[in-house]
Enzyme design. Sequence first.
Site, PDB file in Angstrom:
ATOM      1  N   THR A   1       0.845  -1.197   0.000  1.00  0.00           N
ATOM      2  CA  THR A   1       0.000   0.000   0.000  1.00  0.00           C
ATOM      3  C   THR A   1       0.882   1.250   0.000  1.00  0.00           C
ATOM      4  O   THR A   1       1.664   1.449   0.951  1.00  0.00           O
ATOM      5  CB  THR A   1      -0.869   0.020   1.292  1.00  0.00           C
ATOM      6  OG1 THR A   1      -1.256  -1.322   1.606  1.00  0.00           O
ATOM      7  CG2 THR A   1      -2.080   0.905   1.150  1.00  0.00           C
TER       8      THR A   1
ATOM      9  N   ASP B   1      -6.138   0.620   0.576  1.00  0.00           N
ATOM     10  CA  ASP B   1      -6.550   0.158   1.908  1.00  0.00           C
ATOM     11  C   ASP B   1      -8.041   0.439   2.091  1.00  0.00           C
ATOM     12  O   ASP B   1      -8.470   1.595   2.007  1.00  0.00           O
ATOM     13  CB  ASP B   1      -5.717   0.894   2.973  1.00  0.00           C
ATOM     14  CG  ASP B   1      -5.908   0.295   4.347  1.00  0.00           C
ATOM     15  OD1 ASP B   1      -7.037  -0.172   4.646  1.00  0.00           O
ATOM     16  OD2 ASP B   1      -4.947   0.300   5.131  1.00  0.00           O
TER      17      ASP B   1
ATOM     18  N   GLU C   1     -13.376 -12.423   2.868  1.00  0.00           N
ATOM     19  CA  GLU C   1     -12.470 -12.839   3.948  1.00  0.00           C
ATOM     20  C   GLU C   1     -13.280 -13.003   5.235  1.00  0.00           C
ATOM     21  O   GLU C   1     -12.908 -13.758   6.128  1.00  0.00           O
ATOM     22  CB  GLU C   1     -11.373 -11.773   4.111  1.00  0.00           C
ATOM     23  CG  GLU C   1     -10.063 -12.337   4.579  1.00  0.00           C
ATOM     24  CD  GLU C   1      -8.959 -11.303   4.657  1.00  0.00           C
ATOM     25  OE1 GLU C   1      -9.115 -10.179   4.144  1.00  0.00           O
ATOM     26  OE2 GLU C   1      -7.919 -11.629   5.265  1.00  0.00           O
TER      27      GLU C   1
ATOM     28  N   ARG D   1       2.314   4.518   0.972  1.00  0.00           N
ATOM     29  CA  ARG D   1       2.096   5.150   2.284  1.00  0.00           C
ATOM     30  C   ARG D   1       2.977   6.389   2.413  1.00  0.00           C
ATOM     31  O   ARG D   1       4.164   6.334   2.114  1.00  0.00           O
ATOM     32  CB  ARG D   1       2.439   4.125   3.366  1.00  0.00           C
ATOM     33  CG  ARG D   1       2.253   4.559   4.786  1.00  0.00           C
ATOM     34  CD  ARG D   1       2.183   3.343   5.715  1.00  0.00           C
ATOM     35  NE  ARG D   1       3.110   2.290   5.384  1.00  0.00           N
ATOM     36  CZ  ARG D   1       4.347   2.193   5.872  1.00  0.00           C
ATOM     37  NH1 ARG D   1       4.818   3.090   6.716  1.00  0.00           N
ATOM     38  NH2 ARG D   1       5.120   1.187   5.519  1.00  0.00           N
TER      39      ARG D   1
END
Length: 340
Positions: free
Chosen positions: A102, A138, A199, A104
């Site tokens: 991701t 995210d 999930e 960042r």
Amino acid sequence: MMEDVDDFCFDLPKIELHAHLNGSLSDQCLKKLNCMDESTKEYKRIADVLDKTERTLTECFEVFNIAHRATNTVDAVYKATQSVIRDFYLNDHVVYLELRTTPRAEEGMSKEDYVSAVVRAIKENNLEIIVKLILSIDRRHSTEESLDTLNVILKMKTKYPDVIVGIDLSGNPHEGKFNVDLFQKARDNGLKTSIHCAEIKNDEEVENILTFGPDRLGHATFLHPSFGGSQSNWDIYCKKKIPVECCLTSNVICGTSKSFQEHHIREWIKSSLPFCICTDDKGVFCTSLKKEYEMVVEHHGLEPKDLWQISYNTVDYIFASDEIKTRLKVKLMNWYNSHE
Ligand code: 6MZ
């Protein structure tokens, strides 16, 4: 074929398609990169979390925060990427890796700096492992923040088209949701898509994801009806037959799968549906791709030659060129012929 499963699972040239950079850092690498003062209360709290061998999904996300502290400079991101690539090649005999991370921003490091550091480590890799990059959104982030990340991803994809191949949606599945517009835009700009899906049980979101039809699905734990998924979603899935990235140890440790035996990979094996075997977060879950392959032999009654076939089939699911696919298939065929 080699008789010893342990040797076989190491030696087999393997393809890893679901590995989060910051979840793949070994303990040693984390300790080396983490400059925290060991006498502080905060350090003790972190050490306690790291010492646990069974963690809930939420506790796992605490571990990611710890890893993120260790990779908060361009230099640390570069070293972390290098270390994960080396580890997959030297300790796991992975010959093709799609690493995901991701973008960042931290103090002194923009999202673009972050991605550039990862790409630099990938480009400078001179081991016999091909590495490509998937950039993650995210799911905990707001639409505004996600759009900002997507714009960075698209810009970096233009700059490094030979390395950046796809986009992923990940993060705590209890938070946020799938934003189809964002992923459609990514797809329209030439990115392949891999989405964490089911999930946890969430039939409405699963339907939206399946309707969009990503190139691959992460986990798909609660998709099959005997694992709590809805029949209508399963029917859509069976028409689309999207390859699923199965991460056994991760699901068992997080408690989303009851056991290795009771893992949904069973249904994919039984019905010859497309899947690949992956580690997810080899550092956080103390696993390796070799171990994941062994688990499938041990708990799902496969023979070593079936593992070769799984690795071979996985080549078709990668986000790279046909030329790379051919190269990998030749490598696997040669390996097969020399191990008969
Ligand atoms: C969902 C996961 C994950 O991106 O900082 N991540 N997201 N489910 C999982 N299963 C356990 N494992 C990892 O790597 C860490 C990030 O990857 C995602 C989370 O967003 C985590 O913060 P990067 O390299």
